[in-house]
Motif scaffolding. Structure first.
Motif, PDB file in Angstrom:
ATOM      1  N   VAL A  72       0.842  -1.194   0.000  1.00  0.00           N
ATOM      2  CA  VAL A  72       0.000   0.000   0.000  1.00  0.00           C
ATOM      3  C   VAL A  72       0.883   1.253   0.000  1.00  0.00           C
ATOM      4  O   VAL A  72       0.593   2.237  -0.692  1.00  0.00           O
ATOM      5  CB  VAL A  72      -0.935  -0.022   1.231  1.00  0.00           C
ATOM      6  CG1 VAL A  72      -1.842   1.188   1.235  1.00  0.00           C
ATOM      7  CG2 VAL A  72      -1.765  -1.310   1.258  1.00  0.00           C
ATOM      8  N   CYS A  73       1.975   1.193   0.751  1.00  0.00           N
ATOM      9  CA  CYS A  73       2.899   2.343   0.773  1.00  0.00           C
ATOM     10  C   CYS A  73       3.514   2.559  -0.600  1.00  0.00           C
ATOM     11  O   CYS A  73       3.623   3.703  -1.075  1.00  0.00           O
ATOM     12  CB  CYS A  73       4.002   2.121   1.811  1.00  0.00           C
ATOM     13  SG  CYS A  73       3.409   2.214   3.502  1.00  0.00           S
ATOM     14  N   HIS A  94      -0.702  -6.230  -0.036  1.00  0.00           N
ATOM     15  CA  HIS A  94      -0.492  -5.563   1.247  1.00  0.00           C
ATOM     16  C   HIS A  94       0.658  -6.246   1.988  1.00  0.00           C
ATOM     17  O   HIS A  94       0.752  -7.470   2.016  1.00  0.00           O
ATOM     18  CB  HIS A  94      -1.785  -5.637   2.077  1.00  0.00           C
ATOM     19  CG  HIS A  94      -1.579  -5.304   3.516  1.00  0.00           C
ATOM     20  ND1 HIS A  94      -1.566  -6.256   4.518  1.00  0.00           N
ATOM     21  CD2 HIS A  94      -1.349  -4.112   4.121  1.00  0.00           C
ATOM     22  CE1 HIS A  94      -1.348  -5.656   5.674  1.00  0.00           C
ATOM     23  NE2 HIS A  94      -1.210  -4.370   5.461  1.00  0.00           N
ATOM     24  N   ILE A  95       1.529  -5.433   2.575  1.00  0.00           N
ATOM     25  CA  ILE A  95       2.656  -5.983   3.337  1.00  0.00           C
ATOM     26  C   ILE A  95       2.261  -5.967   4.812  1.00  0.00           C
ATOM     27  O   ILE A  95       2.070  -4.898   5.395  1.00  0.00           O
ATOM     28  CB  ILE A  95       3.927  -5.135   3.118  1.00  0.00           C
ATOM     29  CG1 ILE A  95       4.256  -5.039   1.631  1.00  0.00           C
ATOM     30  CG2 ILE A  95       5.089  -5.712   3.894  1.00  0.00           C
ATOM     31  CD1 ILE A  95       5.276  -3.954   1.297  1.00  0.00           C
ATOM     32  N   CYS A  97       3.064  -6.026   8.365  1.00  0.00           N
ATOM     33  CA  CYS A  97       4.158  -5.898   9.335  1.00  0.00           C
ATOM     34  C   CYS A  97       3.664  -6.355  10.705  1.00  0.00           C
ATOM     35  O   CYS A  97       4.402  -6.938  11.479  1.00  0.00           O
ATOM     36  CB  CYS A  97       4.606  -4.446   9.456  1.00  0.00           C
ATOM     37  SG  CYS A  97       5.122  -3.725   7.923  1.00  0.00           S
ATOM     38  N   GLU A 104      -5.778   0.847   6.722  1.00  0.00           N
ATOM     39  CA  GLU A 104      -4.546   1.603   6.511  1.00  0.00           C
ATOM     40  C   GLU A 104      -4.838   2.867   5.706  1.00  0.00           C
ATOM     41  O   GLU A 104      -5.701   2.864   4.819  1.00  0.00           O
ATOM     42  CB  GLU A 104      -3.547   0.707   5.757  1.00  0.00           C
ATOM     43  CG  GLU A 104      -2.192   1.330   5.530  1.00  0.00           C
ATOM     44  CD  GLU A 104      -1.118   0.287   5.244  1.00  0.00           C
ATOM     45  OE1 GLU A 104      -1.458  -0.877   5.006  1.00  0.00           O
ATOM     46  OE2 GLU A 104       0.063   0.652   5.268  1.00  0.00           O
ATOM     47  N   ASP A 120       2.289   6.873   6.841  1.00  0.00           N
ATOM     48  CA  ASP A 120       1.501   5.636   6.894  1.00  0.00           C
ATOM     49  C   ASP A 120       0.837   5.524   8.262  1.00  0.00           C
ATOM     50  O   ASP A 120       1.515   5.620   9.291  1.00  0.00           O
ATOM     51  CB  ASP A 120       2.451   4.452   6.663  1.00  0.00           C
ATOM     52  CG  ASP A 120       1.734   3.110   6.668  1.00  0.00           C
ATOM     53  OD1 ASP A 120       0.505   3.080   6.491  1.00  0.00           O
ATOM     54  OD2 ASP A 120       2.425   2.086   6.848  1.00  0.00           O
ATOM     55  N   ASP A 122      -1.756   2.905  10.459  1.00  0.00           N
ATOM     56  CA  ASP A 122      -2.410   1.590  10.515  1.00  0.00           C
ATOM     57  C   ASP A 122      -3.383   1.577  11.680  1.00  0.00           C
ATOM     58  O   ASP A 122      -3.118   2.173  12.742  1.00  0.00           O
ATOM     59  CB  ASP A 122      -1.373   0.488  10.777  1.00  0.00           C
ATOM     60  CG  ASP A 122      -0.563   0.136   9.546  1.00  0.00           C
ATOM     61  OD1 ASP A 122      -0.644   0.871   8.556  1.00  0.00           O
ATOM     62  OD2 ASP A 122       0.155  -0.870   9.604  1.00  0.00           O
TER      63      ASP A 122
HETATM   64  N1  SME Z   1       1.280  -2.252   5.276  1.00  0.00           N
HETATM   65  C1  SME Z   1       2.219  -1.452   4.559  1.00  0.00           C
HETATM   66  C2  SME Z   1       3.629  -1.681   5.028  1.00  0.00           C
HETATM   67  C3  SME Z   1       4.066  -0.762   6.096  1.00  0.00           C
HETATM   68  S1  SME Z   1       3.474  -1.161   7.601  1.00  0.00           S
HETATM   69  O1  SME Z   1       2.022  -1.145   7.634  1.00  0.00           O
HETATM   70  C4  SME Z   1       4.098  -0.210   8.807  1.00  0.00           C
HETATM   71  C5  SME Z   1       2.115  -1.698   3.071  1.00  0.00           C
HETATM   72  O2  SME Z   1       1.430  -2.603   2.623  1.00  0.00           O
HETATM   73  O3  SME Z   1       2.742  -0.958   2.331  1.00  0.00           O
END
Ligand code: SME
Length: 150
Positions: A72-73, A94-95, A97, A104, A120, A122
């Motif tokens: 998402v970032c 989506h990452i 963490c 988000e 960012d 969350d």
């Molecule tokens: N969820 C984010 C990564 C950063 S963390 O949430 C702190 C993403 O998908 O880019």
């Protein structure tokens, strides 16, 4: 319901140096303290082309680095558009963490037509961020940019 006008005044008063490091640390600390139902608030910085490096943040240790084509970032950085995600589990790349995160909001920080980084946020609550939250947080990013020398 967060009063973003008031929060903007608080942020403006808090950012009394032009230093980007101090200001980004103070900004995410204020947001984490004043905005309900957040589990992470912080900045990722573009310190080399098309890559986001973890900057000042509040919350658990986080993923690093994030390329522009991931997560998402990365989408916020690539498109320079705010990403408001009601349910992160519905986003294929989506990452995750912190498994607690459900929603988000990622706001690009563009300075003089250069993508400096992203802010960012969350939340552990699904559907946490409304259109009003998006507009409010985008206005806080504008204050952060106006008060800072990059
Ligand atoms: N969820 C984010 C990564 C950063 S963390 O949430 C702190 C993403 O998908 O880019």
């Amino acid at each position: 319901m967060t009063d973003y006008t008031l929060l903007g005044r608080q942020l403006d008063a808090l950012l009394d140096t032009p230093d980007w490091l101090t200001n980004s640390a103070q900004t995410c600390a204020l947001l984490m303290q004043e905005i309900p139902a957040l589990n992470w608030a912080g900045f990722y910085l573009q310190r080399q082309p098309n890559m986001l490096h973890l900057g000042p943040f509040q919350g658990k240790p986080a993923c690093h680095p994030i390329p522009f084509d991931k997560g998402v970032c990365g989408a916020a950085a690539r498109t320079r558009q705010t990403q408001r995600i009601d349910d992160v589990h519905a986003i294929a790349d989506h990452i995750a963490c912190d498994s607690a995160s459900q929603a988000e909001l990622v706001v690009p920080v563009v300075v003089d037509d250069r993508l400096w980084g992203v802010l960012d946020l969350d939340s552990p609550e699904r559907n946490r961020f409304s259109e009003a939250d998006q507009a409010g947080i985008e206005s806080l990013v504008e204050i952060f940019i106006a008060r800072t020398t990059f």
